[in-house]
Design a protein around this motif. Sequence first.
Motif: not given
Length: 319
Positions: A229-232, A245-247, A251-255, A262-265
Motif C-alpha cells: 500500500k501507499k500512504i494515500d 494497518e496504518a501503524s 513502522i515498515g516505511n520509516s527509519q 510524524t508519518k502516523a499523526v
Amino acid sequence: MVQKSFYMRVFYIHKEVVMNTKSRVAGVFIGLTTGDALGVPVEKKECGSFEYVDEMVGGGIYNLPPGAWTDETATALCLAQSLLITHDLDVYDLAERFKRWVENGENSSTGVCVGIEQKLLDFVENYGKTERFDSNSLNQKVRGNSVLARAGPVACIHWDNLDMASKIARQQSYLTHSSEIVAAASEYLTLALSHLIAGRNWDFVCDMPIKDDWPSEIELIAKGQWIHKKIDNLKPTKNVVDILEASVWCIGNSQSFEESLTKAVNLGGNSDTVGAVTGQLAGAVYGLEAIPIRWFDQLLKIEKLTDVAMEMVELSRTE
C-alpha cells in the motif's frame, strides 16, 4: 531534571548505554504517550488539511495544552498500574481504575477525563451501577481502537511469556469491547511488541506465526498486506483494522522513531490513536533513547509516566 534522572536510572544505574530489553520496555510505554500527545492537534482533521505536525503544540478538539495526552495513555496507565499489582488481569481492580479516571480524572494528563470511547463509557457506567460486568455477545464490530493502546503494558510486563501475554491481551479487550476482531488485533499487537522487546527484529515480526483463530482482517495484516500500500491508501478511522494497518505501515516505511510518529499523526483522522499505537511499536523497535528529548521534556505529568515505566523496566531481565 526529571528527564535526565530517568535516563540515568534506566541506563547508568545498570551501566548500560545501548538499547536493551529495559530500553525497549520504557520505549514502548513512553512512545505510546508521545504518539498520543503528538497527535492531539489534528484529531478528526482530514489528511492534508493542516500544517505538518512535528512538534507538540496541543489544541485539538479538547483544546489541550502542549504535551497533554488523551484516553489512550490514561487507559494504558490504568492497566499498567493494575498489572503491576496483580500481575494477572484482575477485572475488578481494572474496572475501579477506569471508574476513577472517568469520574475523578485520575490518570489523566489535565485532571479531567477526555476522549473516552462510547463502549468504554458504557462499560464504566454499567459497572458503576451494578458492580458487575455485562457479558455482551460478540458482535464483530471493529470500532473501539483505543483498546490497542492497552497492548503496551501487557507486553511490557509479560513479553517473556507469550501465552500469558496473549491471554491478557484478549481478556482486557473483551472486558470493554465485544468483538473477536478487536481482541485479535490486541493480541497481534501484544505479540509483536513482545517479540520486539525480546530483541527480535522487525523482519521477524513481519513473518511471525499467525494464530488459527484470527479473523481474516488481522491475518492479512500479519501476512504483510500493508507492504503493497501507499500512504494515500491508509485510513486512520475508528476501525481497529485501519488503525493497526496504518501503524504497522508507518513502522515498515520509516527509519527512525521520529519519522514513524510524524508519518502516523500527519495522517489526521484518529491521530491520537494511530500515534499511540505507532509510538508503542517505534519504542520497541528503536528504544527509549530514540525518542526526541524535545518531545519527552514536554509530556505532562512526566513523573507519573516515568515512575510507571520504571516499575515495568525493573521487572525485565537483562539479555
